[in-house]
Design an enzyme around this catalytic site. Structure first.
Site, PDB file in Angstrom:
ATOM      1  N   HIS A   1      -8.247   1.171  -7.056  1.00 35.91           N
ATOM      2  CA  HIS A   1      -9.652   0.760  -7.112  1.00 35.91           C
ATOM      3  C   HIS A   1     -10.576   1.924  -6.753  1.00 35.91           C
ATOM      4  O   HIS A   1     -10.263   2.742  -5.886  1.00 35.91           O
ATOM      5  CB  HIS A   1      -9.905  -0.410  -6.164  1.00 35.91           C
ATOM      6  CG  HIS A   1      -9.280  -1.693  -6.596  1.00 35.91           C
ATOM      7  ND1 HIS A   1      -9.967  -2.892  -6.651  1.00 35.91           N
ATOM      8  CD2 HIS A   1      -8.018  -1.982  -7.008  1.00 35.91           C
ATOM      9  CE1 HIS A   1      -9.162  -3.848  -7.068  1.00 35.91           C
ATOM     10  NE2 HIS A   1      -7.967  -3.318  -7.282  1.00 35.91           N
TER      11      HIS A   1
ATOM     12  N   HIS B   1      -5.718  -6.170  -0.891  1.00 34.40           N
ATOM     13  CA  HIS B   1      -6.294  -4.847  -0.611  1.00 34.40           C
ATOM     14  C   HIS B   1      -6.904  -4.875   0.787  1.00 34.40           C
ATOM     15  O   HIS B   1      -8.059  -4.519   1.005  1.00 34.40           O
ATOM     16  CB  HIS B   1      -7.297  -4.448  -1.691  1.00 34.40           C
ATOM     17  CG  HIS B   1      -6.649  -4.185  -3.014  1.00 34.40           C
ATOM     18  ND1 HIS B   1      -5.993  -3.008  -3.306  1.00 34.40           N
ATOM     19  CD2 HIS B   1      -6.502  -4.968  -4.108  1.00 34.40           C
ATOM     20  CE1 HIS B   1      -5.489  -3.074  -4.529  1.00 34.40           C
ATOM     21  NE2 HIS B   1      -5.779  -4.255  -5.037  1.00 34.40           N
TER      22      HIS B   1
ATOM     23  N   ASP C   1      -0.059  -8.389 -13.195  1.00 33.65           N
ATOM     24  CA  ASP C   1      -1.001  -7.309 -12.874  1.00 33.65           C
ATOM     25  C   ASP C   1      -1.036  -6.301 -14.019  1.00 33.65           C
ATOM     26  O   ASP C   1      -1.204  -5.100 -13.816  1.00 33.65           O
ATOM     27  CB  ASP C   1      -0.622  -6.623 -11.556  1.00 33.65           C
ATOM     28  CG  ASP C   1      -1.754  -5.778 -10.977  1.00 33.65           C
ATOM     29  OD1 ASP C   1      -2.921  -6.039 -11.321  1.00 33.65           O
ATOM     30  OD2 ASP C   1      -1.464  -4.854 -10.196  1.00 33.65           O
TER      31      ASP C   1
ATOM     32  N   GLY D   1      -0.988   1.946 -10.813  1.00 30.98           N
ATOM     33  CA  GLY D   1      -2.239   1.483 -11.416  1.00 30.98           C
ATOM     34  C   GLY D   1      -1.990   0.312 -12.334  1.00 30.98           C
ATOM     35  O   GLY D   1      -2.017   0.442 -13.547  1.00 30.98           O
TER      36      GLY D   1
ATOM     37  N   ASN E   1       1.970  -5.341  -1.929  1.00 33.25           N
ATOM     38  CA  ASN E   1       1.163  -4.230  -2.431  1.00 33.25           C
ATOM     39  C   ASN E   1      -0.295  -4.379  -2.012  1.00 33.25           C
ATOM     40  O   ASN E   1      -0.858  -5.469  -2.053  1.00 33.25           O
ATOM     41  CB  ASN E   1       1.252  -4.153  -3.960  1.00 33.25           C
ATOM     42  CG  ASN E   1       2.656  -3.864  -4.422  1.00 33.25           C
ATOM     43  OD1 ASN E   1       3.364  -4.725  -4.924  1.00 33.25           O
ATOM     44  ND2 ASN E   1       3.091  -2.632  -4.237  1.00 33.25           N
TER      45      ASN E   1
END
Length: 377
Positions: free
Chosen positions: A141, A194, A271, A305, A218
């Site tokens: 991000h 996150h 994802d 990513g 993650n």
């Protein structure tokens, strides 16, 4: 006209059944009956040819595929491309995922989803991943856009409602409890993700209405026997979590452990990003160059990513590497995500009055046919 699926092993409830016939009309399943009671009169026959017949897969974290990224082009055309690509891999429903970006793009995405026929594209509503996250656990991000929650944007999300915004991922330690509570009260799934929060910080915020977690392991503080972190918070809770079963994001042993701890609270996500279904070698994700090689998506510094996983491949990986039955792998791709976002009254099962989202898999779990909302592909 009514259609009937015959000669398949149909996944009903918790197991596969032979000698059953599944009947659907338009976009809904209308009946499942015993083969001996079935009359073919006036019904179009679909021969399953002894394949497995399972519900359509549900992906609650999909950034892009088919050469497009939702962040890059927030448009109906992008959603159409994502949907058509998804169908090639058995995914009939998804939440287009918008990662950390500007307020302008968030508002644009909300307006887009409000204005389209969502069922036409298999869209369940948005997954807004960020921007209210931790810089320390930002992953790919863009830190330029990471910020505190904005009440005006949160109010716009709430106004739009859970049909248009299914999930918002945020770092609880960076977000006021009252904001989490407002989102939860509106029926929007608040996911921790996150996040660099401690176990104590996250448990305190969980009480305001955190029900989900984004890509378990993650982008979150790790488990340690003295500092359980975000992973420990998820394990020691009723929180449901997505997990990326591609062999890159998590060791398969860690996935097996999570399955044992969490059971039906754990569901499969991809994802996925734009290279899925293409031969792209690299792409840009909110200003970061991301390479695609040997099934792996990674930035110039090696940061993952997104993924190039597909839902059907995820199911195969669960069965092959994670010591679970095919039945449980199917539930992780269908019923469990449906339950996580409270749509299991019409998605995630082969059952009368549910959507006719149906996937045929051969005995090697390769995709053979997809039916989405009653339309054959």
């Amino acid at each position: 006209m009514r259609k009937a699926i015959i000669n398949g092993e149909i996944f009903i409830g918790n197991r596969f059944y032979k000698e059953k016939v599944l009947i659907f009309e338009n976009d809904r399943i209308v009946d499942i009956i015993n083969e001996v009671d079935f009359s073919k009169d006036g019904i179009e026959i679909i021969d399953a040819e002894n394949n497995y017949v399972v519900p359509g897969f549900i992906d609650l974290q999909l950034n892009g595929c088919g050469g497009v990224l939702f962040n890059d082009d927030i448009s109906e055309k992008t959603l159409e491309t994502m949907y058509k690509t998804n169908l090639k891999y058995g995914c009939t429903s998804f939440t287009p995922t918008l990662i950390t970006t500007s307020d302008e793009n968030i508002l644009k995405a909300i307006s887009l989803v409000e204005g389209i026929d969502k069922e036409k594209y298999g869209v369940l509503g948005l997954h807004i991943e960020g921007p209210y996250i931790s810089v320390e656990k930002k992953g790919i991000h863009n830190p330029k856009y990471i910020r505190k929650a904005d009440e005006a944007i949160v109010d716009r999300i709430i106004e739009s409602g859970k049909e248009n915004v299914r999930i918002i991922t945020l770092a609880p330690e960076k977000t006021e409890g009252k904001i989490i509570s407002k989102l939860h009260s509106a029926g929007i799934g608040v996911a921790l993700g996150h996040t660099n929060g401690t176990y104590e910080e996250l448990k305190e915020k969980e009480g305001y209405g955190i029900t989900l977690a984004t890509h378990l392991y993650n982008g979150m503080s790790s488990f340690n026997h003295r500092n359980p972190g975000a992973v420990g918070t998820v394990f020691d809770s009723d929180i449901c979590a997505g997990i990326i079963v591609d062999g890159f994001h998590c060791h398969y042993s860690a996935i097996k452990s999570a399955i044992k701890v969490m059971g039906e609270r754990l569901y499969l996500v991809t994802d996925a990003v734009s290279p899925v279904g293409t031969d792209m070698e690299y792409f840009y994700f909110e200003g970061n160059k991301v390479y695609y090689k040997d099934g792996k998506c990674f930035g110039e510094d090696g940061t993952l990513g997104g993924s190039a996983l597909t839902m059907d491949a995820g199911v195969r990986n669960l069965v092959k590497h994670c010591d679970i039955t095919l039945e449980e792998a199917i539930r992780m791709a269908t019923l469990y995500p449906a339950k996580a976002v409270k749509i299991d009254d019409r998605y995630g099962k082969l059952q009368p009055n549910y959507f006719a989202d149906i996937v045929f898999l051969d005995k090697h779990l390769n995709l053979k046919k997809v039916i989405a909302k009653g339309i054959e592909y």
